[in-house]
Motif scaffolding. Structure first.
Motif, PDB file in Angstrom:
ATOM      1  N   GLY A 196       0.843  -1.188   0.000  1.00 36.31           N
ATOM      2  CA  GLY A 196       0.000   0.000   0.000  1.00 36.31           C
ATOM      3  C   GLY A 196       0.876   1.235   0.000  1.00 36.31           C
ATOM      4  N   ASP A 197       0.674   2.114   0.992  1.00 35.42           N
ATOM      5  CA  ASP A 197       1.498   3.317   1.122  1.00 35.42           C
ATOM      6  C   ASP A 197       2.590   3.161   2.170  1.00 35.42           C
ATOM      7  OD1 ASP A 197      -0.041   4.662  -0.782  1.00 35.42           O
ATOM      8  OD2 ASP A 197      -1.516   5.275   0.723  1.00 35.42           O
ATOM      9  N   VAL A 198       2.769   1.966   2.707  1.00 32.71           N
ATOM     10  CA  VAL A 198       3.702   1.749   3.808  1.00 32.71           C
ATOM     11  C   VAL A 198       4.974   1.086   3.277  1.00 32.71           C
ATOM     12  CG1 VAL A 198       4.029   0.669   6.055  1.00 32.71           C
ATOM     13  CG2 VAL A 198       1.769   1.517   5.407  1.00 32.71           C
ATOM     14  N   TRP A 199       6.131   1.698   3.589  1.00 35.74           N
ATOM     15  CA  TRP A 199       7.428   1.161   3.172  1.00 35.74           C
ATOM     16  C   TRP A 199       8.080   0.414   4.329  1.00 35.74           C
ATOM     17  CZ3 TRP A 199       9.676   0.781  -1.486  1.00 35.74           C
ATOM     18  CH2 TRP A 199       9.145   1.547  -2.538  1.00 35.74           C
ATOM     19  N   HIS A 200       8.734  -0.699   4.008  1.00 36.11           N
ATOM     20  CA  HIS A 200       9.469  -1.500   4.976  1.00 36.11           C
ATOM     21  C   HIS A 200      10.893  -1.688   4.467  1.00 36.11           C
ATOM     22  CE1 HIS A 200       5.619  -2.560   6.895  1.00 36.11           C
ATOM     23  NE2 HIS A 200       5.173  -2.711   5.664  1.00 36.11           N
ATOM     24  N   ARG A 201      11.817  -1.950   5.400  1.00 35.21           N
ATOM     25  CA  ARG A 201      13.229  -2.014   5.029  1.00 35.21           C
ATOM     26  C   ARG A 201      13.937  -3.119   5.814  1.00 35.21           C
ATOM     27  NH1 ARG A 201      16.173   3.368   6.368  1.00 35.21           N
ATOM     28  NH2 ARG A 201      15.109   4.008   4.450  1.00 35.21           N
ATOM     29  N   LEU A 202      14.812  -3.849   5.129  1.00 30.97           N
ATOM     30  CA  LEU A 202      15.796  -4.729   5.757  1.00 30.97           C
ATOM     31  C   LEU A 202      17.160  -4.118   5.467  1.00 30.97           C
ATOM     32  CD1 LEU A 202      16.667  -7.406   7.161  1.00 30.97           C
ATOM     33  CD2 LEU A 202      16.805  -8.405   4.871  1.00 30.97           C
ATOM     34  N   ALA A 203      17.857  -3.683   6.515  1.00 36.30           N
ATOM     35  CA  ALA A 203      19.141  -3.008   6.334  1.00 36.30           C
ATOM     36  C   ALA A 203      20.130  -3.537   7.351  1.00 36.30           C
ATOM     37  CB  ALA A 203      18.983  -1.492   6.491  1.00 36.30           C
ATOM     38  N   GLY A 204      21.369  -3.760   6.921  1.00 33.86           N
ATOM     39  CA  GLY A 204      22.382  -4.237   7.840  1.00 33.86           C
ATOM     40  C   GLY A 204      23.558  -4.853   7.132  1.00 33.86           C
ATOM     41  N   SER A 205      24.173  -5.836   7.771  1.00 30.11           N
ATOM     42  CA  SER A 205      25.437  -6.374   7.273  1.00 30.11           C
ATOM     43  C   SER A 205      25.301  -7.371   6.126  1.00 30.11           C
ATOM     44  CB  SER A 205      26.180  -7.046   8.431  1.00 30.11           C
ATOM     45  OG  SER A 205      25.509  -8.230   8.850  1.00 30.11           O
ATOM     46  N   PRO A 206      24.233  -8.170   6.050  1.00 26.69           N
ATOM     47  CA  PRO A 206      24.252  -9.252   5.054  1.00 26.69           C
ATOM     48  C   PRO A 206      24.256  -8.731   3.629  1.00 26.69           C
ATOM     49  CG  PRO A 206      22.085  -9.063   6.051  1.00 26.69           C
ATOM     50  CD  PRO A 206      22.987  -8.183   6.838  1.00 26.69           C
ATOM     51  N   GLY A 207      25.033  -9.423   2.784  1.00 26.00           N
ATOM     52  CA  GLY A 207      25.007  -9.126   1.367  1.00 26.00           C
ATOM     53  C   GLY A 207      23.869  -9.857   0.686  1.00 26.00           C
ATOM     54  N   LEU A 208      23.612  -9.507  -0.562  1.00 24.41           N
ATOM     55  CA  LEU A 208      22.557 -10.163  -1.329  1.00 24.41           C
ATOM     56  C   LEU A 208      23.108 -11.457  -1.915  1.00 24.41           C
ATOM     57  CD1 LEU A 208      20.797  -7.136  -3.041  1.00 24.41           C
ATOM     58  CD2 LEU A 208      19.989  -8.526  -1.144  1.00 24.41           C
ATOM     59  N   THR A 209      23.384 -12.401  -1.012  1.00 24.03           N
ATOM     60  CA  THR A 209      23.942 -13.703  -1.391  1.00 24.03           C
ATOM     61  C   THR A 209      23.216 -14.785  -0.600  1.00 24.03           C
ATOM     62  OG1 THR A 209      25.628 -13.586   0.337  1.00 24.03           O
ATOM     63  CG2 THR A 209      26.215 -12.695  -1.837  1.00 24.03           C
ATOM     64  N   PRO A 210      23.194 -16.018  -1.121  1.00 20.77           N
ATOM     65  CA  PRO A 210      22.522 -17.097  -0.378  1.00 20.77           C
ATOM     66  C   PRO A 210      23.150 -17.368   0.980  1.00 20.77           C
ATOM     67  CG  PRO A 210      22.867 -17.719  -2.669  1.00 20.77           C
ATOM     68  CD  PRO A 210      23.617 -16.445  -2.460  1.00 20.77           C
ATOM     69  N   GLU A 211      24.508 -17.269   1.084  1.00 23.65           N
ATOM     70  CA  GLU A 211      25.132 -17.561   2.368  1.00 23.65           C
ATOM     71  C   GLU A 211      24.782 -16.527   3.434  1.00 23.65           C
ATOM     72  OE1 GLU A 211      28.484 -16.102  -0.434  1.00 23.65           O
ATOM     73  OE2 GLU A 211      26.683 -17.354  -0.552  1.00 23.65           O
ATOM     74  N   SER A 212      24.317 -15.345   3.021  1.00 18.94           N
ATOM     75  CA  SER A 212      23.903 -14.322   3.984  1.00 18.94           C
ATOM     76  C   SER A 212      22.410 -14.367   4.283  1.00 18.94           C
ATOM     77  CB  SER A 212      24.262 -12.925   3.456  1.00 18.94           C
ATOM     78  OG  SER A 212      25.651 -12.718   3.449  1.00 18.94           O
ATOM     79  N   LEU A 213      21.596 -14.588   3.272  1.00 19.74           N
ATOM     80  CA  LEU A 213      20.147 -14.461   3.440  1.00 19.74           C
ATOM     81  C   LEU A 213      19.434 -15.788   3.636  1.00 19.74           C
ATOM     82  CD1 LEU A 213      19.245 -11.748   0.749  1.00 19.74           C
ATOM     83  CD2 LEU A 213      19.486 -11.447   3.214  1.00 19.74           C
ATOM     84  N   ALA A 214      19.932 -16.864   3.041  1.00 19.33           N
ATOM     85  CA  ALA A 214      19.157 -18.100   2.965  1.00 19.33           C
ATOM     86  C   ALA A 214      19.642 -19.196   3.897  1.00 19.33           C
ATOM     87  CB  ALA A 214      19.164 -18.629   1.525  1.00 19.33           C
ATOM     88  N   ARG A 215      20.644 -18.917   4.749  1.00 16.73           N
ATOM     89  CA  ARG A 215      21.191 -19.958   5.623  1.00 16.73           C
ATOM     90  C   ARG A 215      21.350 -19.424   7.033  1.00 16.73           C
ATOM     91  NH1 ARG A 215      25.546 -20.919   0.927  1.00 16.73           N
ATOM     92  NH2 ARG A 215      24.071 -21.776  -0.592  1.00 16.73           N
ATOM     93  N   ALA A 216      21.220 -20.315   8.011  1.00 13.81           N
ATOM     94  CA  ALA A 216      21.343 -19.955   9.423  1.00 13.81           C
ATOM     95  C   ALA A 216      22.668 -20.448   9.974  1.00 13.81           C
ATOM     96  CB  ALA A 216      20.185 -20.549  10.225  1.00 13.81           C
ATOM     97  N   VAL A 217      23.268 -19.663  10.873  1.00 11.94           N
ATOM     98  CA  VAL A 217      24.535 -20.053  11.490  1.00 11.94           C
ATOM     99  C   VAL A 217      24.359 -21.334  12.296  1.00 11.94           C
ATOM    100  CG1 VAL A 217      26.382 -19.316  13.049  1.00 11.94           C
ATOM    101  CG2 VAL A 217      25.209 -17.638  11.622  1.00 11.94           C
ATOM    102  N   GLY A 218      23.217 -21.479  12.950  1.00 11.17           N
ATOM    103  CA  GLY A 218      22.971 -22.638  13.799  1.00 11.17           C
ATOM    104  C   GLY A 218      23.019 -23.959  13.071  1.00 11.17           C
ATOM    105  N   ASP A 219      22.903 -23.931  11.730  1.00 13.10           N
ATOM    106  CA  ASP A 219      23.011 -25.178  10.971  1.00 13.10           C
ATOM    107  C   ASP A 219      24.436 -25.709  10.938  1.00 13.10           C
ATOM    108  OD1 ASP A 219      20.346 -24.918  10.451  1.00 13.10           O
ATOM    109  OD2 ASP A 219      20.643 -23.939   8.505  1.00 13.10           O
ATOM    110  N   ALA A 220      25.404 -24.843  11.330  1.00  8.49           N
ATOM    111  CA  ALA A 220      26.808 -25.263  11.345  1.00  8.49           C
ATOM    112  C   ALA A 220      27.501 -24.592  12.519  1.00  8.49           C
ATOM    113  CB  ALA A 220      27.492 -24.893  10.041  1.00  8.49           C
TER     114      ALA A 220
END
Length: 759
Positions: A271-295
């Motif tokens: 709608g008229d509402v904007w949301h943001r994800l901002a921080g250290s992770p890059g736009l890569t699978p190892e940053s966005l699609a995996r959890a540290v706890g898995d290893a």
């Protein structure tokens, strides 16, 4: 000079070394306890020159943690590591990339979370906005509790030395002790920035924290879209945008930059509402699609899993402006594919929750007038009962709402609650009423657990017990004249959570500790604030009466309400809630008559609540009869929290109190078998009087003097005090000790009475 309590959130477009300069210029000259810097490759030579000396001059202990896989500085560049400040490295099955600066003082705190990059330098600009949370004057912010939990869990997810594990947990404890106890957002100024939450991937991939789409628009840095990568595709699959727009970063002056090439800056619009994800992770699978706890601790096999830190925020405008060239790229179906489904907006999934994401109703786009900001997370029974971090954040949100008074906001409707509490919690608080507003079916989108796991039971019992006691004692410790519009829905909500815990078996079969929690919540429900010009809306009053009836029914499972064998807790609940039970419509709380999930779990059946209502209606109400008897004796008054408050002022308040306790205790048919407490005010500068009477003991307070008397039958307090006072049996401290059993039998909180008598 002490700073005013406030919490604010803002963004800066360079590494936040200026926070230290701002701290040094504070007018109160407050010392700095801790400076903690986390980064993939901190520029130690620059920090040693420009930052650390100033921090140590303010009294701070300085600690820096970087990535073990990076060369953070030249061998000869950093000369003070290990003796001028604490330096260490962390390793995981990937890169250690959190970018965090934490300044921690006794009543002030600064947290900055920013983008990852090849170097963290005091002399270089950042790749994207840093989110800064600033608190002063002992104020709090929900993100601080999240950060404390993240620091506590970090040593279990990445490999650090034992000293660093102890230090990270020490800082987490300081955060909780100094900055996570006060309600967040205590005044109007602090409400901006309430919807900013911590996001990390210690236990769950970051992509799982984003809402399930579709959304109207997704904006990604232009550099990440050409050529298309796997991570942007994952984002589009998750958010299902109608359009995807390449963007360039706008700095603080509005000029276009290159976009965030290292840290994540993802923005989307509903709608008229904007949301943001901002921080250290890059736009890569190892940053966005995996959890540290898995290893954990770097011992896992398979693809890399970076350790990342970011924020999820609702913002007023996007930081990514449209790039030159094509204005938009459609992300809809290609030729031959079916069209995208009709847009049904979804609310953000809860943060750091162990349960899988749940698709929920979207909050209304149009914010109701005077409605407070939404809660800092989308909560449900599974996340609240199973995740201590989420439960702690929920406590702060509830405290924030209950601090608002009638000057800040109006009494909320069910629709207002849907905006602020969210659909799931509104259904818990109001049950069938949540369906009556035309937005839902009255049943939770996320059912409570049928059986609570063993590992969650102890934490859940302690959490709900502490929260219930806080609600029950709130009125006694505060301003009696203050009206808090959000006390009815929040009291109903916490009570509903408690009843779900009961049914799920949080207490053992032979553990009756739940009765004290239920009694506390019954007191909170009985004492909810109401508008100055009348009652709550009729449907909310009906819900309140019905929930009170469920609580009274539960407290009667293990004891009699009346008679010589009456159980004290059940009898006090019956006296307090009898009028509401008589009015109650059981169908208004049918959602809280839950089946027992464990053997022996206490549960209120609908038939029990109906039978209790019939009993309350068939026998005269003692409070109503006492009102009539006092009015006939020309002593009108109100009955609140177990005490009769006589209306008006009296030339002889002692005589008025003696007459009132005699009249109420003498109701026919033993209608008032327990202690009678009454208070009368003196005329002009006259000294007020308080009496507690249960034959043969009478305890009196006049001014600051406490006195106990023994009045044997057939004498009455009215006769004994008609011409003076009888001989006392105890005074001062002993008289106050004699009062204790009377208060316990009447179900009156001594602390509440103490504050009452100070008025």
């Amino acid at each position: 000079m002490t700073a005013a309590a406030k919490a604010t959130v803002h963004s800066v477009f360079s590494p936040p070394v200026s926070l230290l300069e701002e701290w040094r210029e504070r007018p109160d000259k407050a010392p700095l306890r801790e400076l903690l810097v986390l980064g993939r490759a901190p520029d130690l030579p620059s920090l040693e020159t420009a930052v650390f000396p100033a921090a140590r001059a303010l009294g701070a202990r300085v600690a820096v943690l970087g990535d073990a896989g990076r060369a953070p500085h030249e061998e000869t560049g950093a000369r003070q590591a290990g003796h001028g400040y604490h330096h260490g490295t962390a390793s995981c099955h990937g890169a250690f990339r959190p970018e965090l600066v934490l300044l921690l003082g006794d009543d002030a705190c600064r947290v900055a979370i920013g983008p990852g990059g090849p170097a963290w330098s005091a002399r270089e600009g950042a790749d994207g906005p840093w989110t800064v949370v600033a608190t002063d004057g002992g104020a709090s912010h929900p993100l601080l509790a999240d950060l404390a939990d993240w620091l506590e869990a970090l040593p279990d997810a990445v490999a650090v030395t034992p000293w660093w594990a102890a230090h990270l947990r020490h800082v987490a404890d300081l955060l909780i002790e100094l900055h996570c106890q006060a309600p967040a957002f205590g005044d109007e100024e602090t409400k901006e920035g309430a919807d900013v939450r911590l996001a990390h991937n210690l236990r769950r991939p970051l992509i799982g924290l984003l809402p399930l789409g579709p959304v109207d628009e997704l904006r990604l840095p232009a550099a990440s879209m050409d050529p298309p990568g796997e991570a942007p595709k994952l984002l589009r699959d998750r958010l299902m945008p109608v359009t995807t727009t390449p963007g360039v970063l706008r700095d603080a002056s509005g000029r276009d930059g290159t976009g965030s090439s290292h840290g994540t800056l993802v923005e989307w619009r509903e709608g008229d509402v904007w949301h943001r994800l901002a921080g250290s992770p890059g736009l890569t699978p190892e940053s966005l699609a995996r959890a540290v706890g898995d290893a954990a601790r770097g011992t896992g096999e398979g693809p890399a899993r970076n350790c990342e830190l970011a924020v999820l925020a609702t913002v007023t405008a996007p930081a990514l402006g449209p790039a030159s060239g094509p204005a938009e790229r459609a992300s809809g179906p290609t030729e031959g594919e079916p069209p995208a489904p009709a847009r049904t907006p979804a609310a953000p999934a809860p943060l750091a929750a162990p349960a899988p994401p749940v698709v929920r109703d979207r909050l209304p786009v149009d914010r109701p007038a005077d409605a407070p900001p939404p809660l800092s997370g989308e909560y449900g029974t599974r996340t609240l009962f199973g995740d201590p971090a989420t439960a702690r954040r929920f406590e702060q949100d509830i405290a924030r709402l209950r601090e608002l008074d009638a000057e800040d906001t109006a009494f909320p409707t069910v629709a207002d609650c849907r905006w602020t509490l969210g659909p799931e919690l509104t259904r818990l608080a109001f049950g069938p009423l949540a369906a009556d507003d035309g937005r839902g079916d009255g049943h939770g989108g996320e059912d409570g657990p049928a059986v609570l796991p063993d590992e969650a039971r102890e934490q859940a019992r302690a959490w709900i017990g502490e929260l219930a006691h806080r609600l029950a004692s709130e009125k006694g410790a505060g301003d009696h004249a203050r009206v808090r519009p959000w006390s009815p829905p929040t009291s109903l909500l916490v009570t509903a959570l408690h009843l779900h815990l009961l049914a799920a078996g949080a207490w053992d079969e032979d553990d009756y500790g739940w009765r004290a929690v239920t009694a506390d919540l019954l007191g909170a429900l009985h004492a909810v604030d109401r508008p100055a010009d009348g009652d709550l809306p009729e449907d909310q009053e009906e819900r309140l009466d019905a929930v009170i009836a469920v609580c009274v029914s539960l407290l009667g499972l293990h004891g009699e309400f009346e008679g010589p064998e009456a159980d004290p807790v059940a009898a006090a609940a019956w006296r307090l809630g009898r009028t509401a039970v008589a009015r109650a419509l059981p169908e208004r709380a049918a959602d809280l008559c839950l089946p027992a999930g464990r053997r022996g779990a206490p549960a209120a059946a609908g038939t029990d609540v109906e039978a209790l209502g019939e009993r309350a209606r068939s026998v005269p109400d003692p409070v109503a009869e006492a009102h009539r008897a006092l009015a006939a004796a020309h002593l009108p008054g109100t009955y609140e929290d177990g005490v009769w408050h006589l209306a008006g002022e009296f030339s002889n308040p002692q005589g008025a109190c003696a007459k009132a306790v005699t009249v109420v205790a003498g109701l026919p048919g033993d209608l008032w078998p327990g202690p009678v407490l009454a208070r009368a005010r003196g005329r002009g500068a006259g000294v007020p009087c308080f009496m507690a009477w249960h034959r043969p003991l009478l305890v009196r307070q006049r001014g600051r003097q406490w006195t106990a008397f023994r009045i044997l039958a057939p004498a009455t307090p009215l006769a004994a005090f008609q011409s003076g006072a009888p001989r006392p049996t105890a005074q001062d401290e002993q008289a106050r000790r004699d009062l204790g059993p009377l208060l316990a039998e009447a179900g009156v909180d001594p602390l509440h009475l103490f504050f009452l008598l100070r008025d």
